[in-house]
Design an enzyme around this catalytic site. Structure first.
Site, PDB file in Angstrom:
ATOM      1  N   SER A 249       0.867  -1.044   0.081  1.00 52.17           N
ATOM      2  CA  SER A 249       0.034  -0.019   0.246  1.00 52.17           C
ATOM      3  C   SER A 249       1.086   1.267  -0.069  1.00 52.17           C
ATOM      4  CB  SER A 249      -0.829  -0.157   1.069  1.00 52.17           C
ATOM      5  OG  SER A 249       0.022   0.406   2.282  1.00 52.17           O
ATOM      6  N   LYS A 250       0.210   2.384  -0.054  1.00 50.30           N
ATOM      7  CA  LYS A 250       0.704   3.824  -0.335  1.00 50.30           C
ATOM      8  C   LYS A 250       1.939   3.793   0.916  1.00 50.30           C
ATOM      9  CE  LYS A 250      -2.331   6.582  -2.452  1.00 50.30           C
ATOM     10  NZ  LYS A 250      -3.412   7.295  -2.331  1.00 50.30           N
ATOM     11  N   ARG A 251       1.564   3.472   2.172  1.00 48.70           N
ATOM     12  CA  ARG A 251       2.547   3.665   3.234  1.00 48.70           C
ATOM     13  C   ARG A 251       3.924   2.757   3.014  1.00 48.70           C
ATOM     14  NH1 ARG A 251       2.203  -0.597   6.925  1.00 48.70           N
ATOM     15  NH2 ARG A 251       0.535  -1.895   6.246  1.00 48.70           N
ATOM     16  N   HIS A 252       4.057   2.088   2.054  1.00 50.89           N
ATOM     17  CA  HIS A 252       5.106   1.135   1.960  1.00 50.89           C
ATOM     18  C   HIS A 252       6.146   1.981   0.753  1.00 50.89           C
ATOM     19  CE1 HIS A 252       2.765  -2.172   3.125  1.00 50.89           C
ATOM     20  NE2 HIS A 252       3.890  -2.255   3.876  1.00 50.89           N
ATOM     21  N   GLY A 253       5.422   2.928  -0.088  1.00 53.41           N
ATOM     22  CA  GLY A 253       6.005   3.738  -1.159  1.00 53.41           C
ATOM     23  C   GLY A 253       5.126   3.985  -2.495  1.00 53.41           C
TER      24      GLY A 253
END
Ligand code: GLU
Length: 479
Positions: A249-253
């Site tokens: 998801s977005k929080r990973h990159g």
């Protein structure tokens, strides 16, 4: 062989979906199959034309081309589900007539309450409308009562899904979660129902998609069975996880393809990396063009276990692809990123820009990295980094700067740089880092960067002269 990529246009192309598209594309090319692009846009609230367009644009950017689709036409269109509603209606009528589906008049809340009650008493949920006599249901519908259409899931039946990666996966129909809705009360048919109709009508022989769709597959197989439609061969690609092994998801990159493009990733690198998420070459090599992957990939050789998305590795891979690019292609690739960093390239001779790009490519993993270094050549005077300033403030540097100013006086010609360094070396006795750090800092404003000997002539003799004087003002005249 016919395969398809079937995005729902509810946002930007996500990297996980791009991976599904890439694998479909590579497999289609490998086996000379037809690739169909089908837009699954029956969720009217979440679907948009802009999203459809941006998905198609991103696919094209990745180098993925399809043989049939909304933009291309083909014998099995229309290729947007929202344009196929009449087709689905016919199938729904058939299912209602055969009793494989029924109208459900319960509202959402009513159904929720009944489901809860069933859960509490550990009974399988049974929709009360399941047993409504057909004539009664027909009468209620005629009277204008709204209804959804539910598929009648057979009890305790084993549904087998043959999958090229997972093998044969068995599901018990009792675990499907009861009679699922195939047409919502607003008249829109739902994904799990129409996907199998379209796969059959579009004569899709092989469905290659993410493993998150595996739990849906028994529903689709049951619908196909009830309608006498063929079921494609399945390949469910192992999930792509973030570094902490949760769903990517977005929080990973970065997760949307458009952001990769805007950050200066190359389509070749993304295709290479996305293919390698679920496939490995026997040789252990990792850098491939799409053509090379096509020659080696096989439908039955895709990975079983989930892949962890390694952002660093993708970046590294991008750098390798960038270094493999033919020099004549670099200008058009890099110029937008040089502009993006605030430099107006219009007034600069093309040859000079090309030389700068060719030199700086070695320092870039991403196209956008060029923004950090372009100033070495395009700024009037250097913007000293903190590290460069610290070096230039040292006593040793003072000698070097002044010696450089002295040496620069009579210099001319393209090879002035080498002679400048030699003269400074001779005058100060400095060598190695204590020579090159201050010279680099003085002329470029930073301690890292492109090869110094190659950079100096590109900065140019007059600019070097000016930079040395500027450096004297900034660091040697303070006391
Ligand atoms: N439209 C579905 C999605 O975007 C894909 C359906 C499928 O591949 O079967 O997730």
């Amino acid at each position: 062989m016919r395969v398809r990529f079937a995005p729902s246009p509810t946002g930007y192309l996500h990297i996980g979906n791009a991976r599904t598209a890439v694998v479909n594309y590579l497999i289609a090319r490998k086996y000379d199959a037809t690739l169909v692009l089908r837009i699954e846009d029956t969720d009217l609230e979440r679907s948009s034309k802009e999203s459809e367009e941006s998905i198609m644009e991103n696919l094209r950017w990745l180098g993925i081309s399809w043989d049939e689709g909304p933009d291309k036409g083909g014998d099995f269109g229309p290729y947007r589900q929202s344009e196929r509603l009449g087709i689905y209606r016919e199938y729904t009528d058939r299912l209602l007539a055969s009793g494989s589906a029924y109208r459900c008049f319960c509202g959402k809340e009513e159904t929720e309450a009944l489901k809860k009650e069933a859960e509490g008493s550990r009974r399988a949920f049974r929709d009360p409308c399941r047993d409504l006599p057909a004539a009664e249901a027909e009468r209620m519908a005629q009277a204008g009562k709204t209804f959804a259409v539910r598929f009648r899931v057979p009890e305790n039946e084993i549904v087998r899904v043959k999958d090229h990666i997972k093998g044969t996966v068995e599901f018990n129909s009792d675990n499907i979660g009861g009679d699922f809705i195939i047409v919502r009360s607003d008249g829109m048919p739902v994904y799990n129902y129409i996907v199998i109709i379209d796969d059959a009508l579009m004569q899709i022989s092989h469905v290659i998609r993410g493993e998150d769709h595996l739990p849906n597959t028994p529903k689709q197989v049951l619908v196909a069975r009830a309608l006498g439609l063929p079921v494609p061969e399945y390949t469910h690609l192992a999930l792509v996880l973030g570094p902490d092994r949760s769903k990517l998801s977005k929080r990973h990159g970065i997760t949307s393809v458009v952001n990769y493009r805007d950050s200066g990733y190359l389509p070749e690198a993304l295709v290479n990396y996305l293919a390698m998420l679920g496939w490995a070459a026997e040789s252990g090599e990792e850098i491939f063009t799409a053509d090379q992957i096509v020659s080696q990939i096989e439908l039955t050789g895709l990975a079983r276990s989930a892949a962890v998305f390694d952002f660093q590795k993708l970046k590294w891979m991008n750098g390798v692809h960038l270094h493999n690019y033919a020099p004549e292609r670099l200008h058009d690739l890099f110029v937008p990123f040089i502009r993006g960093a605030g430099y107006d390239t219009d007034g600069i001779e093309r040859k000079r820009i090309e030389e700068i790009i060719l030199l700086l490519r070695a320092n870039c993993e991403l196209l956008a990295d060029i923004g950090q270094f372009a100033g070495i050549f395009l700024d009037e005077v250097p913007r000293y980094s903190d590290e460069a300033s610290a070096i230039l403030r040292e006593e040793n540097s003072r000698k070097i700067i002044l010696a450089a100013a002295e040496a620069m006086g009579p210099l001319e010609g393209d090879d002035f740089g080498e002679r400048l360094i030699a003269a400074v070396k001779k005058a100060t006795g400095a060598g190695g880092k204590s020579l090159f750090y201050p010279v680099r800092a003085m002329l470029t404003g930073m301690l890292q960067g492109p090869d110094l000997k190659a950079s100096i002539p590109l900065i140019g003799i007059e600019a070097c002269r000016k930079r040395i004087q500027y450096c004297i003002k900034a660091f040697c005249e303070k006391t």
